[in-house]
Design a protein around this motif. Structure first.
Motif, PDB file in Angstrom:
ATOM      1  N   ILE A  72       0.891  -0.842   0.052  1.00  0.00           N
ATOM      2  CA  ILE A  72       0.032   0.126   0.042  1.00  0.00           C
ATOM      3  C   ILE A  72       0.780   1.243   0.202  1.00  0.00           C
ATOM      4  N   PRO A  73       0.903   1.840  -0.803  1.00  0.00           N
ATOM      5  CA  PRO A  73       1.899   3.036  -1.023  1.00  0.00           C
ATOM      6  C   PRO A  73       2.009   4.197  -0.069  1.00  0.00           C
ATOM      7  N   LYS A  74       1.054   4.060   0.611  1.00  0.00           N
ATOM      8  CA  LYS A  74       0.276   5.280   1.610  1.00  0.00           C
ATOM      9  C   LYS A  74       1.668   4.790   2.883  1.00  0.00           C
ATOM     10  N   PHE A  75       1.320   3.203   3.055  1.00  0.00           N
ATOM     11  CA  PHE A  75       1.481   2.735   4.265  1.00  0.00           C
ATOM     12  C   PHE A  75       3.272   2.651   3.921  1.00  0.00           C
ATOM     13  N   ALA A  76       3.920   1.835   2.565  1.00  0.00           N
ATOM     14  CA  ALA A  76       5.016   1.400   2.587  1.00  0.00           C
ATOM     15  C   ALA A  76       6.142   1.283   3.473  1.00  0.00           C
ATOM     16  N   ASN A  77       5.985   2.938   3.580  1.00  0.00           N
ATOM     17  CA  ASN A  77       7.809   2.862   4.214  1.00  0.00           C
ATOM     18  C   ASN A  77       7.529   2.586   5.767  1.00  0.00           C
ATOM     19  N   ILE A  78       6.772   2.342   6.601  1.00  0.00           N
ATOM     20  CA  ILE A  78       6.205   1.604   7.337  1.00  0.00           C
ATOM     21  C   ILE A  78       6.351   0.472   7.517  1.00  0.00           C
ATOM     22  N   ALA A  79       5.947  -0.570   6.498  1.00  0.00           N
ATOM     23  CA  ALA A  79       6.080  -1.895   6.878  1.00  0.00           C
ATOM     24  C   ALA A  79       7.404  -2.430   7.252  1.00  0.00           C
ATOM     25  N   GLY A  80       6.812  -3.602   8.313  1.00  0.00           N
ATOM     26  CA  GLY A  80       8.112  -4.162   9.293  1.00  0.00           C
ATOM     27  C   GLY A  80       8.592  -2.969  10.227  1.00  0.00           C
ATOM     28  N   LYS A  81       8.284  -1.962  10.383  1.00  0.00           N
ATOM     29  CA  LYS A  81       8.772  -1.393  11.022  1.00  0.00           C
ATOM     30  C   LYS A  81       8.810  -1.627  12.764  1.00  0.00           C
ATOM     31  N   ALA A  82       9.514  -1.561  13.702  1.00  0.00           N
ATOM     32  CA  ALA A  82       9.081  -1.833  15.469  1.00  0.00           C
ATOM     33  C   ALA A  82       9.495  -0.987  15.869  1.00  0.00           C
ATOM     34  N   ILE A  83       7.782  -0.122  16.652  1.00  0.00           N
ATOM     35  CA  ILE A  83       8.013   0.764  17.337  1.00  0.00           C
ATOM     36  C   ILE A  83       7.844   0.790  18.817  1.00  0.00           C
ATOM     37  N   TYR A  84       8.104   1.128  19.823  1.00  0.00           N
ATOM     38  CA  TYR A  84       8.078   0.639  20.958  1.00  0.00           C
ATOM     39  C   TYR A  84       7.652   1.926  21.784  1.00  0.00           C
ATOM     40  N   ILE A  85       6.228   1.553  21.990  1.00  0.00           N
ATOM     41  CA  ILE A  85       5.328   2.786  22.638  1.00  0.00           C
ATOM     42  C   ILE A  85       5.567   3.439  24.287  1.00  0.00           C
ATOM     43  N   ILE A  86       6.271   4.884  23.875  1.00  0.00           N
ATOM     44  CA  ILE A  86       6.378   4.674  25.555  1.00  0.00           C
ATOM     45  C   ILE A  86       5.737   5.311  26.453  1.00  0.00           C
ATOM     46  N   GLU A  87       4.603   6.407  26.006  1.00  0.00           N
ATOM     47  CA  GLU A  87       3.173   6.688  26.606  1.00  0.00           C
ATOM     48  C   GLU A  87       2.114   6.148  25.372  1.00  0.00           C
ATOM     49  N   HIS A  88       0.861   6.051  25.984  1.00  0.00           N
ATOM     50  CA  HIS A  88      -0.247   5.652  25.733  1.00  0.00           C
ATOM     51  C   HIS A  88      -1.463   6.659  26.834  1.00  0.00           C
ATOM     52  N   THR A  89      -2.450   7.412  26.180  1.00  0.00           N
ATOM     53  CA  THR A  89      -3.499   7.886  27.106  1.00  0.00           C
ATOM     54  C   THR A  89      -4.671   8.065  26.112  1.00  0.00           C
ATOM     55  N   LYS A  90      -5.240   8.327  26.623  1.00  0.00           N
ATOM     56  CA  LYS A  90      -6.944   9.114  25.941  1.00  0.00           C
ATOM     57  C   LYS A  90      -6.538   9.820  25.000  1.00  0.00           C
ATOM     58  N   ALA A  91      -5.479  11.018  25.596  1.00  0.00           N
ATOM     59  CA  ALA A  91      -4.989  11.726  24.057  1.00  0.00           C
ATOM     60  C   ALA A  91      -4.463  11.251  23.213  1.00  0.00           C
ATOM     61  N   GLY A  92      -3.785  10.179  22.858  1.00  0.00           N
ATOM     62  CA  GLY A  92      -2.707   9.760  21.795  1.00  0.00           C
ATOM     63  C   GLY A  92      -1.749   8.959  22.350  1.00  0.00           C
TER      64      GLY A  92
END
Length: 178
Positions: A19-39
């Motif tokens: 999917i061209p819109k998402f091709a640059n993130i395929a396979g990326k490993a992202i560590y979530i430092i913070e997740h709240t109701k705001a984002g």
């Protein structure tokens, strides 16, 4: 208030490369430092800049405050497409700094003093850029299969069945946390 994704690892679905819109993130490993109701805020751990720290420091002088011998790696992590001109130091949470996003275990620091005071026992890495999501956005992306979620327990990180770059990201988290 933290939600369940804080201190988690998400890996972008490899099928996104079609999917061209998402091709640059395929396979990326992202560590979530913070997740709240705001984002949520996270950093990519499996992509590095090709230039060494000393070359990048020519345009981002705060990096000159680092003692490279105190870092886990001399590579600069390309943390994501947002704030891609703002360097950070990511380490065990050892104290509070004026510019910090953290959870119970690890901290993403932007303050000059965090760069100056980094010690080998902090198990720090340096990077530039981040990922961010607004309220409900990451949950929506997970529900639509864009990401695979993994809690960052020792057993889970040790058994992630993805490519070498993702395994390297999981090993980095294992080294930092345990």
């Amino acid at each position: 208030m933290s939600l369940f994704l804080t201190d988690g690892l998400i890996i972008a679905n490899p099928a996104l490369s079609d999917i061209p819109k998402f091709a640059n993130i395929a396979g990326k490993a992202i560590y979530i430092i913070e997740h709240t109701k705001a984002g949520a805020i996270g950093i990519c751990l499996n992509q590095n800049f090709s230039k060494p720290i000393d070359e990048i420091a020519e345009s981002l002088p705060v990096l000159k405050l680092l003692n490279e011998e105190n870092l886990l790696t001399n590579k600069v992590i390309s943390g994501g497409p947002l704030a891609n001109d703002i360097p950070w130091i990511f380490s065990r949470r050892t104290g509070e700094y004026d510019k910090q996003v953290s959870n119970d275990y690890l901290a993403l620091n932007f303050s000059d003093s965090a760069f100056e005071q980094s010690k080998k026992q902090d198990r720090a890495v340096c990077g530039i850029g981040s990922f961010g999501w607004g309220a409900g956005q990451l949950e929506n992306e997970l529900a639509n299969g864009l990401w695979h979620y993994f809690p960052t327990t020792e057993a889970v990180l040790d058994s992630i069945p993805f490519a070498n770059a993702v395994r390297g990201a999981a090993q980095l988290l294992l080294t930092m946390k345990y």
